[in-house]
Design a protein around this motif. Structure first.
Motif, PDB file in Angstrom:
ATOM      1  N   ARG A 214       0.848   4.226  -2.845  1.00  0.00           N
ATOM      2  CA  ARG A 214       0.654   5.650  -2.556  1.00  0.00           C
ATOM      3  C   ARG A 214       1.797   6.491  -3.140  1.00  0.00           C
ATOM      4  O   ARG A 214       1.570   7.591  -3.632  1.00  0.00           O
TER       5      ARG A 214
ATOM      6  N   GLY B   7       0.810  -1.206   0.000  1.00  0.00           N
ATOM      7  CA  GLY B   7       0.000   0.000   0.000  1.00  0.00           C
ATOM      8  C   GLY B   7       0.846   1.260   0.000  1.00  0.00           C
ATOM      9  O   GLY B   7       0.521   2.256  -0.663  1.00  0.00           O
TER      10      GLY B   7
ATOM     11  N   TRP C 227      -4.076   1.636   2.833  1.00  0.00           N
ATOM     12  CA  TRP C 227      -4.643   1.546   1.493  1.00  0.00           C
ATOM     13  C   TRP C 227      -6.024   0.905   1.606  1.00  0.00           C
ATOM     14  O   TRP C 227      -6.218  -0.032   2.381  1.00  0.00           O
TER      15      TRP C 227
END
Length: 569
Positions: A427, A423, A455
């Motif tokens: 990002r 995650g 996430w």
């Protein structure tokens, strides 16, 4: 050409070397520890031999045992990969003494670059710019602190034998210097068996740009352009790309020429990397670059160079080792498009990136993307070695296309069974500042809150139109919006009026040192225990002042996650 190659390493680099050898018709010999008996690289090699128990000091760092396996199996050469014995001059010399080719530079070249202070002095003589600092022999605290004062804070303390982000501490003010010096010296001793350090001026807005170089035994030396490795946390690289975004052509040429001068100055042979730090406080156009160190081996991030040049760097290593000249001249080296690599780690970004262990119940990568992996679905992530699961490498016609490809690849990657930084990587790939090229080594630290936000559980396809069903603002029908909950701030079992009184192991690992005894009075934040796992060293401090009434940790002991190590009353 080499007929049989022993790979003195493990994980994804061993798999990477096996892949090239298979294409070239070279038979491969793997060596493995007890913890790696069922590892992917062991399964893929033509033959594999057990060399010891799980700790690296008793297996992958046993040069004598590895050379004996090479003799017994009839291997012509040994490839050290990166890490472990790859920059060990004594190992390279022992290979030569045994009549076995070492896929790397000469012992003399390794020694010339092994100690950062001596390397910087040599680079100055070769006309390569170096960072201002103290590189002297005196190692007492008074001398080092005086040097730091003269340089001016902030400074960087670096282990002279360090590498891979280990043995480095930033010091912002004088009062922090003694504790951080001891910490850096301890990590240098543990990781490199060398407590010596140097002091450098800390460049406050730096980019980390390195040059891939190659040299042969016929007097030829060239570079294969640069890589930008500025996205780091704790001096560990997370995202690497080539070429460096926004780098002026004049600086690219100057850095490449400086790297080749450095290689020639030490009579280099094989693959190597010159790492530069670029001061971008006034922008990349007005920046200056300084020599940091030379890695006398292949780098983890070498695939992005392969992607933009179309070359196989492991093949080049093997051919140079066999005495062949470099296949290309400097003018013939291609530079096509843009490539980015993301490192997928078994770690928990929501809890300070602590390593995670366990079995990978699911591991799936999208088709059409290069994934250099150490494991497959169903394999275990061990506490004994680096927590990297895989590297995802993408290529595009330009940086924007490569970033789109990276974001798509990460969104369609699945890794379950252990905590991962997937995650976090998603990002970064989606971050507007990163996509605009607004990067330096402090980028992750400045944006850590937004980059480590959880996430969503759902996986959105790329470029999906906005939808109210994906709104996370707390929307409710016929009611005011609910307050969003940040799960990172949900904490265990304690009233605000009480302080924690127990020191708990946040990860499984080895107790390196215990700095207090039972019955002693300790102060809040006093260092108590040093824990090491997956090449990370963590100092556990007293959560409160009080009496140390119970301590169950002993130096040299392996502990499990959440083990009670000490109690304070």
């Amino acid at each position: 050409m080499i007929g049989k190659l022993l790979i003195a390493n493990r994980g994804e680099i061993a798999c990477r070397i096996i892949r090239t050898c298979r294409r070239l018709g070279i038979r491969t010999v793997a060596v493995y520890s007890e913890a790696d008996a069922h590892a992917l690289f062991v399964r893929e090699a033509d033959e594999a031999h057990l060399i010891g128990p799980a700790p690296a000091a008793k297996s992958y760092l046993r040069a004598d045992v590895i050379i004996e396996v090479a003799r017994r199996t009839g291997a012509d050469a040994i490839h050290p990969g990166y890490g472990f014995l790859s920059e060990n001059a004594e190992f390279a010399q022992a290979c030569a003494a045994a009549g076995i080719l070492f896929v790397g530079p000469t012992p003399e070249a390794i020694r010339a670059m092994a100690l950062k202070g001596a390397a910087k002095a040599l680079m100055e003589q070769a006309g390569v710019p170096v960072t201002p600092g103290y590189h002297g022999d005196a190692q007492d605290e008074t001398t080092l602190l005086d040097a730091a004062r003269d340089i001016g804070f902030p400074v960087l303390i670096k282990a002279v034998a360090g590498g891979g982000g280990k043995g480095m501490r930033r010091v912002d003010k004088e009062s922090d210097f003694p504790e951080l010096l001891k910490s850096c010296q301890g990590e240098g001793q543990s990781a490199f068996n060398d407590r010596r350090v140097l002091i450098e001026k800390y460049i406050e807005v730096p980019r980390h740009i390195e040059i891939q170089l190659f040299a042969d035994t016929h007097g030829n030396a060239i570079h294969l352009y640069e890589r930008d490795c500025s996205l780091q946390r704790r001096h560990q690289k997370v995202i690497e790309e080539a070429p460096a975004p926004g780098l002026p052509e004049a600086m690219r040429l100057a850095m490449g020429e400086a790297a080749v001068r450095a290689a020639r100055a030490i009579g280099y042979r094989g693959a190597g990397t010159i790492e530069f730090i670029v001061d971008v406080s006034k922008g990349i156009d007005g920046g200056s670059f300084y020599f940091m160190e030379m890695n006398t081996r292949l780098q983890v991030e070498h695939p992005v160079t392969e992607a933009i040049t179309g070359l196989d760097l492991v093949e080049w290593q093997l051919r140079v080792c066999a005495g062949e000249p470099l296949p290309l001249t400097q003018a013939q080296v291609p530079l096509n498009g843009h490539a980015i690599e993301a490192r997928l780690y078994a770690e928990d970004p929501e809890h300070d990136f602590l390593p995670s262990t366990g079995t990978l119940s699911r591991l799936v990568f999208p088709s059409g993307v290069r994934a250099d992996s150490a494991v497959t679905q169903g394999d275990a992530v061990s506490v004994f070695y680096d927590p990297m699961i895989s590297k995802l490498i993408v290529h595009g016609k330009d940086r924007a296309a490569a970033l789109d490809a990276l974001r798509t690849a990460l969104i369609h990657t699945r890794a379950e069974g252990v905590k991962t930084n997937l995650g976090f990587l998603r990002r970064i790939a989606s971050d507007p500042d990163f996509r605009d090229g607004e990067i330096d080594t402090g980028f992750i630290g400045r944006h850590i809150e937004r980059l480590t936000a959880p996430w969503p559980d759902y996986d959105l396809p790329v470029d999906i139109p906005p939808s109210p069903w994906h709104d996370a603002t707390g929307f409710r029908l016929n009611l005011p919006p609910a307050s969003p909950v940040d799960v990172r701030h949900l904490t265990h079992s304690l009233d605000d009026t009480h302080e924690a009184s127990e020191v708990i192991a946040p990860m499984p690992g080895l107790v390196v040192a215990v700095h207090a005894k039972e019955g002693e009075r300790v102060e809040k934040n006093q260092p108590l225990i040093v824990l090491e796992a997956m090449k990370i060293q963590l100092t556990l401090k007293a959560p409160r002042a009080g009496m140390l009434t119970g301590i169950s940790a002993m130096a040299g002991e392996q502990v499990i996650e959440k083990a009670l190590l000490a109690r304070i009353t």
